[in-house]
Design an enzyme around this catalytic site. Structure first.
Site, PDB file in Angstrom:
ATOM      1  N   CYS A   1       0.907  -1.307   0.112  1.00 45.23           N
ATOM      2  CA  CYS A   1       0.080   0.174  -0.050  1.00 45.23           C
ATOM      3  C   CYS A   1       0.907   1.152   0.058  1.00 45.23           C
ATOM      4  CB  CYS A   1      -1.066  -0.016   1.140  1.00 45.23           C
ATOM      5  SG  CYS A   1      -2.198  -1.251   1.157  1.00 45.23           S
ATOM      6  N   ILE A   2       1.573   1.600   1.068  1.00 39.53           N
ATOM      7  CA  ILE A   2       2.142   2.914   1.212  1.00 39.53           C
ATOM      8  C   ILE A   2       3.070   3.215   0.017  1.00 39.53           C
ATOM      9  CG2 ILE A   2       3.651   4.257   2.742  1.00 39.53           C
ATOM     10  CD1 ILE A   2       0.558   3.680   3.726  1.00 39.53           C
TER      11      ILE A   2
END
Length: 434
Positions: free
Chosen positions: A275-276
């Site tokens: 995600c990040i």
């Protein structure tokens, strides 16, 4: 005029007859299938990887958050895995949870999403509700998926319904899971939104309705861009606090006592996971593509967070120099190589970059991780050392990259010649923290 299929799927979404196909049985799709099965829905997990399908049907899990007993429970509840796309033809709801990585040039790679949508479109049952959960850029659901289904002659709000609902799975989180994490939903039409809300309400405590699919897509990107930027902020602060002889961890702990207007984020050796490091680039891509200018916050955050592995290696060199040792030839032990504590997931872990940079500078690199028996990087292929305490004494420097709960940090610190703590979990006069 309402289509007969619409009446049927609406009835099925409300009662227990609902049949769901979850496309993709990985970190997102399999926990989602579990939640649906536990809610009494008839669930088929569709995955093109035959090995994954065989494992699941044999009662074996391939992800951290579900155990083998969890998968066996799902099978007992009627779940089955399949690699046959034709299972879609009997589904009332199809949820697409396939990977959305970045391409070589940093652009979104939606080939898996597009391929899944085309396969589903060819086997669609009347009145089927299709929901995309794969993270993507705003506009994907109505600009990419909608035309694919319409090209097969399906009419929106008559033959099918289409929505986006971002996944919010947090691997290893024992507090928030599928049922008690609010579910954001936005359809390409109001009717699609309504049916999606009704569907998710079957097994999620709170469903949050957005104006449309673009708002739901952007909400997901905002969540992770917010984290990305704030992690970059504390990473940058950690660097200059070191130069100013300020304890960044003490600073954050003090600031976190404010009961309003502040949320604590913590520095580290870099960002990892699916995600990040990836999601903010989807938002940046769409801003550049549609508006013609960069999303400067994201670009700066990416630059800062990507610089952390090199910063860790630089700090390692300084620590060795203080003990009259060169980086070249020194023995360095890395503790924890996953991207997050207490799980085995190594996707985008900064440990990989750190290990390769150390090896390129001549270090003899070893590692320990209770969740990873064998580990490979671009330049290394290693097997975890047996005992971190013993290994700590045998190395010139120990770098704690992930503070797994099984580590006895007091014993490891006592055994190590020098321990560099990138997670701020050690204390005392001898602690060397980021």
């Amino acid at each position: 005029m309402r289509h007969v299929g619409a009446d049927l799927v609406e009835k099925n979404i409300v009662d227990s007859q609902i049949r769901v196909v979850v496309v993709g049985q990985g970190y997102v799709g399999l926990p989602l299938a579990q939640g649906m099965a536990r809610a009494g829905l008839s669930v088929t997990g569709l995955d093109l990887n035959q090995d994954t399908v065989s494992l699941l049907n044999a009662g074996s899990s391939h992800i951290d958050d579900l155990s083998d007993s969890d998968v066996r429970e799902m099978l007992d509840l009627g779940y089955q895995a399949s690699d046959d796309v034709s299972v879609v033809s009997s589904a009332d709801v199809v949820v697409i949870c396939v990977p959305t990585p970045l391409g070589e040039a940093g652009e979104p790679d939606l080939r898996a999403v597009e391929g899944a949508a085309r396969s589903v479109a060819k086997h669609l049952s009347p009145g089927c509700l299709i929901i995309l959960e794969s993270t993507t850029y705003p506009g994907t659901t109505d600009e990419l998926l909608l035309p694919i289904f319409q090209a097969e002659g399906h009419r929106i709000d008559e033959d099918f319904y289409l929505a986006f609902s971002p996944e919010r799975i947090d691997p290893g989180n024992a507090t928030y899971g599928l049922t008690n994490t609010p579910k954001v939903v936005g359809g390409v039409t109001p009717a699609s939104t309504e049916k999606s809300v009704t569907f998710y309400s079957r097994f999620v405590e709170r469903v949050v309705q957005t104006r449309g699919s673009r708002e739901a897509e952007t909400a997901k990107l905002l969540e992770n861009t917010y984290r990305h930027i704030n992690i970059a902020l504390v990473n940058e602060m950690a660097k200059f606090c070191k130069e100013l002889d300020i304890d960044i961890w003490d600073v954050i702990n003090a600031a976190a006592t404010k009961p309003f207007g502040f949320q604590a984020f913590y520095p580290g050796p870099g960002v990892g996971g699916h995600c990040i490091p990836i999601d903010p680039n989807y938002l940046s891509y769409e801003v550049q593509r549609k508006l013609g200018h960069p999303f400067r916050f994201v670009q700066l955050a990416q630059e800062i967070n990507n610089s952390m592995p090199q910063y860790i290696v630089s700090r390692a060199q300084d620590l060795l120099n203080e003990h009259k040792l060169p980086l070249n030839g020194s023995r360095v032990l890395l503790l924890g190589v996953t991207y997050k504590a207490n799980i085995s997931d190594q996707r985008e872990s900064p440990a990989t970059d750190i290990a390769d940079r150390l090896a390129a500078r001549g270090c003899v690199v070893s590692y320990h991780d209770p969740y990873v028996d064998e580990w490979s990087t671009e330049s290394l292929s290693l097997t975890t050392v047996a005992d971190p305490v013993t290994a700590a004494a045998d190395n010139d420097l120990v770098i704690l990259l992930q503070a797994h709960r099984g580590y006895d940090l007091a014993r490891i610190t006592s055994s190590a010649k020098v321990l560099f703590d990138t997670r701020g979990v050690t204390s005392g006069a001898d602690a060397v923290r980021l």
